[in-house]
Enzyme design. Structure first.
Site, mmCIF file in Angstrom:
data_model
loop_
_atom_site.group_PDB
_atom_site.id
_atom_site.type_symbol
_atom_site.label_atom_id
_atom_site.label_comp_id
_atom_site.label_asym_id
_atom_site.label_seq_id
_atom_site.Cartn_x
_atom_site.Cartn_y
_atom_site.Cartn_z
ATOM 1 C CG HIS A 1 47.882 38.780 40.248
ATOM 2 N ND1 HIS A 1 48.894 39.664 39.939
ATOM 3 C CD2 HIS A 1 48.060 38.496 41.557
ATOM 4 C CE1 HIS A 1 49.631 39.891 40.999
ATOM 5 N NE2 HIS A 1 49.137 39.207 42.008
ATOM 6 C CD GLU B 1 50.647 39.290 36.539
ATOM 7 O OE1 GLU B 1 49.623 39.743 37.080
ATOM 8 O OE2 GLU B 1 51.753 39.842 36.590
HETATM 9 C C1 GLP Z 1 51.230 38.432 44.714
HETATM 10 C C2 GLP Z 1 51.178 36.897 44.901
HETATM 11 C C3 GLP Z 1 49.819 36.489 45.332
HETATM 12 C C4 GLP Z 1 49.399 37.485 46.392
HETATM 13 C C5 GLP Z 1 49.023 38.766 45.717
HETATM 14 C C6 GLP Z 1 48.674 39.905 46.665
HETATM 15 O O1 GLP Z 1 51.798 38.797 43.518
HETATM 16 N N1 GLP Z 1 51.604 36.076 43.817
HETATM 17 O O2 GLP Z 1 49.829 35.154 45.791
HETATM 18 O O3 GLP Z 1 48.290 36.991 47.072
HETATM 19 O O4 GLP Z 1 50.013 39.140 44.799
HETATM 20 O O5 GLP Z 1 49.797 40.399 47.308
HETATM 21 P P1 GLP Z 1 49.731 41.306 48.585
HETATM 22 O O6 GLP Z 1 49.081 40.492 49.658
HETATM 23 O O7 GLP Z 1 51.158 41.617 48.924
HETATM 24 O O8 GLP Z 1 48.935 42.502 48.243
#
Ligand code: GLP
Length: 247
Positions: free
Chosen positions: A143, A148
């Site tokens: 995503h 999603e």
């Molecule tokens: C989340 C957010 C995204 C983010 C991604 C990765 O759910 N909605 O905007 O970039 O998932 O998250 P992380 O950087 O904590 O791995």
């Protein structure tokens, strides 16, 4: 898609931070598109470190008229709730960089009608001229924002249901309990993301290696929403060796 491989997460954060600060200096009228999540924490920390190293007039140029739109926000959380993306941006970016909070925009997760709020938010992005430089993290299920799978390129800004996997992935701020993470969020869609002038997909850590490989190599598919980025003319993937599967 251009792939820029750097040694580690710290080097990735420095490079992305420098790109964001440059965008503010070179295109001060174009809003930035920003993300939250663990990948972005060192990026904003690097911006706070690098900004004071610039000559004073350039620092002022970065701050003056700052306008950014975050990708997403949980439905039902007060902006002051420390678990909200509003609070994360205030703590990681607005405060440390000394920005006017009015210029750091996110969807209102407390709006009585989240779908109407999504419409208001996308209209605000459009009224500001659309996103210039859009920064994206990558979810383990492919995503971007909270788009999603399955998700096609025509998905607009909207209120979405979050998958159990994504809620588990984001449980850190919620006492490690995936079930405590809100079930819905408002997110910019692939439409708004793909309309950005330039996109930086930021990926660090070995846990993302298999999904990143699919994002780079699989034909565009709703099953991996980030694969739609392949259709954009100006995407840079900035990743560390671990995320690119180097051993
Ligand atoms: C989340 C957010 C995204 C983010 C991604 C990765 O759910 N909605 O905007 O970039 O998932 O998250 P992380 O950087 O904590 O791995």
């Amino acid at each position: 898609m251009e792939v820029i491989e750097l040694a580690d997460a710290a080097a990735v954060a420095e490079r992305v931070a420098a790109r964001l600060l440059n965008a503010r200096r070179q295109q001060p009228l174009r809003p930035l598109g920003l993300a939250t999540g663990r990948t972005m924490v060192p990026v904003y920390a690097a911006m706070a470190r690098l900004l004071p190293l610039l000559p004073a007039p350039e620092q002022a140029q970065v701050r003056r008229g700052w306008l950014s739109f975050n990708l997403d926000e949980y439905v039902g959380l007060d902006p002051a709730d420390p678990r909200s993306f509003h609070a994360a941006m205030a703590a990681q970016l607005t405060g440390p960089l000394g920005l006017d909070p009015a210029g750091v925009r996110l969807p209102d997760g407390q709006a009585p009608d989240p779908q109407a709020e999504a419409g208001r938010y996308t209209a605000a992005v459009a009224a500001a001229g659309g996103i210039g430089l859009q920064v994206l993290g990558l979810g383990l299920n492919g995503h971007v924002g909270f788009n999603e799978p399955p998700c096609g390129p025509e998905a607009p800004c909207r209120c979405v249901e979050l998958s159990d996997g994504t809620r588990a992935q984001n449980a850190d701020g919620f006492g490690g309990v995936g079930a405590a993470v809100p079930t819905r969020a408002i997110t910019l869609g692939l439409v708004e993301i793909l309309a950005a002038e330039r996109i930086l997909l930021v990926v660090t850590g070995a846990a993302k290696a298999s999904v990143l490989r699919r994002v780079l190599e699989a034909p565009p598919t709703p099953d991996i929403p980030a694969t739609w980025l392949q259709r954009h003319r100006a995407v840079s993937v900035i990743a560390d060796g671990a995320a690119l599967g180097r051993v």
